[in-house]
Design a protein around this motif. Structure first.
Motif, mmCIF file in Angstrom:
data_model
loop_
_atom_site.group_PDB
_atom_site.id
_atom_site.type_symbol
_atom_site.label_atom_id
_atom_site.label_comp_id
_atom_site.label_asym_id
_atom_site.label_seq_id
_atom_site.Cartn_x
_atom_site.Cartn_y
_atom_site.Cartn_z
ATOM 1 N N PRO A 292 71.983 -41.297 23.176
ATOM 2 C CA PRO A 292 71.801 -42.047 21.929
ATOM 3 C C PRO A 292 70.769 -43.162 22.071
ATOM 4 O O PRO A 292 70.004 -43.436 21.132
ATOM 5 C CB PRO A 292 73.195 -42.611 21.658
ATOM 6 N N GLU A 293 70.729 -43.786 23.254
ATOM 7 C CA GLU A 293 69.782 -44.884 23.472
ATOM 8 C C GLU A 293 68.342 -44.419 23.397
ATOM 9 O O GLU A 293 67.439 -45.201 23.048
ATOM 10 C CB GLU A 293 70.055 -45.537 24.832
ATOM 11 N N GLU A 294 68.095 -43.141 23.722
ATOM 12 C CA GLU A 294 66.732 -42.615 23.630
ATOM 13 C C GLU A 294 66.305 -42.464 22.179
ATOM 14 O O GLU A 294 65.134 -42.682 21.835
ATOM 15 C CB GLU A 294 66.642 -41.288 24.381
ATOM 16 N N VAL A 295 67.247 -42.104 21.318
ATOM 17 C CA VAL A 295 66.958 -42.074 19.881
ATOM 18 C C VAL A 295 66.714 -43.499 19.394
ATOM 19 O O VAL A 295 65.816 -43.747 18.583
ATOM 20 C CB VAL A 295 68.103 -41.421 19.088
ATOM 21 N N GLY A 296 67.519 -44.438 19.902
ATOM 22 C CA GLY A 296 67.354 -45.837 19.525
ATOM 23 C C GLY A 296 65.984 -46.380 19.895
ATOM 24 O O GLY A 296 65.382 -47.143 19.128
ATOM 25 N N SER A 297 65.468 -45.974 21.035
ATOM 26 C CA SER A 297 64.152 -46.451 21.470
ATOM 27 C C SER A 297 63.041 -45.940 20.552
ATOM 28 O O SER A 297 62.113 -46.680 20.197
ATOM 29 C CB SER A 297 63.879 -46.005 22.905
ATOM 30 N N LEU A 298 63.140 -44.661 20.154
ATOM 31 C CA LEU A 298 62.145 -44.118 19.230
ATOM 32 C C LEU A 298 62.265 -44.790 17.869
ATOM 33 O O LEU A 298 61.251 -45.103 17.222
ATOM 34 C CB LEU A 298 62.324 -42.607 19.099
ATOM 35 N N ALA A 299 63.497 -45.044 17.435
ATOM 36 C CA ALA A 299 63.710 -45.729 16.161
ATOM 37 C C ALA A 299 63.087 -47.121 16.187
ATOM 38 O O ALA A 299 62.481 -47.568 15.199
ATOM 39 C CB ALA A 299 65.204 -45.820 15.855
ATOM 40 N N ALA B 127 67.413 -32.966 18.751
ATOM 41 C CA ALA B 127 68.212 -31.798 19.102
ATOM 42 C C ALA B 127 69.599 -32.336 19.463
ATOM 43 O O ALA B 127 70.050 -33.301 18.868
ATOM 44 C CB ALA B 127 67.563 -31.043 20.250
ATOM 45 N N ARG B 128 70.290 -31.724 20.403
ATOM 46 C CA ARG B 128 71.633 -32.194 20.738
ATOM 47 C C ARG B 128 71.581 -33.560 21.418
ATOM 48 O O ARG B 128 70.817 -33.778 22.345
ATOM 49 C CB ARG B 128 72.344 -31.192 21.644
ATOM 50 N N VAL B 129 72.428 -34.443 20.930
ATOM 51 C CA VAL B 129 72.556 -35.786 21.490
ATOM 52 C C VAL B 129 74.002 -35.957 21.939
ATOM 53 O O VAL B 129 74.934 -35.612 21.208
ATOM 54 C CB VAL B 129 72.196 -36.864 20.445
ATOM 55 N N HIS B 130 74.200 -36.482 23.136
ATOM 56 C CA HIS B 130 75.562 -36.646 23.655
ATOM 57 C C HIS B 130 76.224 -37.855 23.019
ATOM 58 O O HIS B 130 76.028 -38.995 23.427
ATOM 59 C CB HIS B 130 75.550 -36.787 25.169
ATOM 60 N N THR B 131 77.014 -37.605 21.990
ATOM 61 C CA THR B 131 77.765 -38.626 21.275
ATOM 62 C C THR B 131 79.250 -38.289 21.336
ATOM 63 O O THR B 131 79.626 -37.186 21.745
ATOM 64 C CB THR B 131 77.324 -38.686 19.805
ATOM 65 N N PRO B 132 80.113 -39.207 20.905
ATOM 66 C CA PRO B 132 81.546 -38.893 20.847
ATOM 67 C C PRO B 132 81.846 -37.663 19.992
ATOM 68 O O PRO B 132 82.840 -36.966 20.232
ATOM 69 C CB PRO B 132 82.153 -40.157 20.235
ATOM 70 N N PHE B 133 80.973 -37.364 19.018
ATOM 71 C CA PHE B 133 81.179 -36.171 18.194
ATOM 72 C C PHE B 133 81.150 -34.913 19.050
ATOM 73 O O PHE B 133 81.962 -34.001 18.869
ATOM 74 C CB PHE B 133 80.107 -36.070 17.103
ATOM 75 N N VAL B 134 80.215 -34.844 19.991
ATOM 76 C CA VAL B 134 80.102 -33.675 20.867
ATOM 77 C C VAL B 134 81.366 -33.510 21.694
ATOM 78 O O VAL B 134 81.916 -32.407 21.809
ATOM 79 C CB VAL B 134 78.870 -33.801 21.784
ATOM 80 N N ASP B 135 81.857 -34.607 22.258
ATOM 81 C CA ASP B 135 83.073 -34.541 23.075
ATOM 82 C C ASP B 135 84.261 -34.088 22.234
ATOM 83 O O ASP B 135 85.087 -33.282 22.689
ATOM 84 C CB ASP B 135 83.354 -35.905 23.706
ATOM 85 N N ILE C 157 74.681 -42.324 17.541
ATOM 86 C CA ILE C 157 73.270 -42.686 17.412
ATOM 87 C C ILE C 157 73.118 -43.989 16.636
ATOM 88 O O ILE C 157 72.310 -44.851 16.991
ATOM 89 C CB ILE C 157 72.493 -41.546 16.721
ATOM 90 N N GLY C 158 73.880 -44.147 15.585
ATOM 91 C CA GLY C 158 73.778 -45.355 14.774
ATOM 92 C C GLY C 158 74.103 -46.613 15.556
ATOM 93 O O GLY C 158 73.441 -47.651 15.404
ATOM 94 N N LEU C 159 75.116 -46.543 16.399
ATOM 95 C CA LEU C 159 75.474 -47.694 17.226
ATOM 96 C C LEU C 159 74.362 -48.013 18.214
ATOM 97 O O LEU C 159 74.032 -49.189 18.432
ATOM 98 C CB LEU C 159 76.779 -47.411 17.970
ATOM 99 N N ALA C 160 73.779 -46.980 18.799
ATOM 100 C CA ALA C 160 72.665 -47.204 19.726
ATOM 101 C C ALA C 160 71.491 -47.872 19.021
ATOM 102 O O ALA C 160 70.851 -48.770 19.575
ATOM 103 C CB ALA C 160 72.226 -45.877 20.348
ATOM 104 N N ILE C 161 71.209 -47.458 17.804
ATOM 105 C CA ILE C 161 70.128 -48.073 17.027
ATOM 106 C C ILE C 161 70.475 -49.524 16.703
ATOM 107 O O ILE C 161 69.638 -50.426 16.841
ATOM 108 C CB ILE C 161 69.855 -47.270 15.743
ATOM 109 N N SER C 162 71.719 -49.763 16.280
ATOM 110 C CA SER C 162 72.144 -51.131 15.964
ATOM 111 C C SER C 162 71.962 -52.048 17.166
ATOM 112 O O SER C 162 71.422 -53.164 17.051
ATOM 113 C CB SER C 162 73.609 -51.136 15.521
ATOM 114 N N LYS C 163 72.398 -51.599 18.332
ATOM 115 C CA LYS C 163 72.296 -52.416 19.536
ATOM 116 C C LYS C 163 70.839 -52.627 19.955
ATOM 117 O O LYS C 163 70.440 -53.731 20.331
ATOM 118 C CB LYS C 163 73.076 -51.765 20.680
#
Length: 257
Positions: free
Chosen positions: A223-230, A185-193, A18-24
């Motif tokens: 993650p990009e959807e969290v980034g958009s809200l951020a 809620a659940r976000v598909h990140t490398p942590f999930v994998d 999520i953090g990377l998506a926000i940064s980008k």
């Protein structure tokens, strides 16, 4: 709309997920992004990728649970120009009930997920005040307000993040500092994998589908959807928004009955 041109943003845990998506997303919107991450090499790779894409980004290796280090790094950033946005995203997960959570695990969650947020607030708020205001965005979770199985310590920590959000929003209204949080809620990140590979070897696809379908919308968030809200919450268009917890959960909270 939603331009962050001429804004400086700090993103903790900004090198992955999520953090990377926000940064980008912030860099694409014109912000000068400072990626603060425990993994210095990963942070520099993320910053390099952003620069190659035409954005502005700088990396900083930092342990947000260390207050002295956090203050030093953020003071160094502030010395080069005003800080406008702080995103408290750095955090770790934990699985366990009260009786299965060790003291060491509990202390680790407190140190990173709670003290880490406090340390960044402690270090950044004086600079925001000096600059005439700014925006703080904390990453909470639906676990802050819902009873989730086997998430005792993690839920506790995110409840603290939600409470800190409200306190900061109230305390700094007169300093023109807005503070909100996002509860995914659940976000598909490398942590999930990684979690699925470790705990369900050979069943990754089946368990991924099961976890995805636990959201009424039928999938995990990107993650990009969290980034958009951020981006919205940290933009001038959200200038009337403070003290709010934004749930991003695919209907999990209200429709999962």
């Amino acid at each position: 709309m939603f331009s962050l041109t001429n804004k400086t943003a700090l993103v903790t845990g900004g090198a992955s997920g999520i953090g990377l998506a926000i940064s980008k997303t912030f860099a694409q919107a014109g912000a000068s992004v400072h990626i603060l991450d425990l993994n210095g090499d990963q942070a520099e790779q993320a910053a390099s990728d952003i620069r190659q894409a035409g954005g502005q980004a700088t990396s900083h290796a930092i342990d947000v649970s260390n207050q002295q280090q956090t203050v030093e790094v953020i003071n160094q950033i502030a010395a080069s120009g005003p800080i406008h946005i702080l995103v408290n995203n750095a955090g770790v997960s934990h699985i366990g009930k009260a009786e299965t959570t060790t003291e060491a695990d509990f202390d680790r969650i407190v140190r990173i997920n709670i003290k880490g947020v406090y340390n960044c607030l402690f270090a950044t708020i004086p600079h925001l005040k000096a600059n005439g205001g700014g925006v703080i965005l904390n990453m909470a979770s639906i676990a802050a307000t819902l009873g989730l199985s086997d998430r005792f310590a993690y839920s506790m920590s995110k409840g603290a993040v939600l409470s800190m959000t409200l306190s900061v929003a109230k305390d700094y209204l007169n300093e023109n500092i807005r503070c909100n949080c996002i509860s995914p809620a659940r976000v598909h990140t490398p942590f999930v994998d990684g979690f699925l590979a470790k705990n369900y070897p050979g069943q990754e696809a089946e368990m991924f589908e099961k976890l995805s379908k636990s959201q009424p919308i039928g999938r995990m968030a990107k993650p990009e959807e969290v980034g958009s809200l951020a981006l919205y919450l940290c933009s001038d268009e959200a200038g009337f928004v403070t003290g709010c917890d934004y749930v991003l959960d695919g209907g999990f909270t209200r429709l999962n009955s």
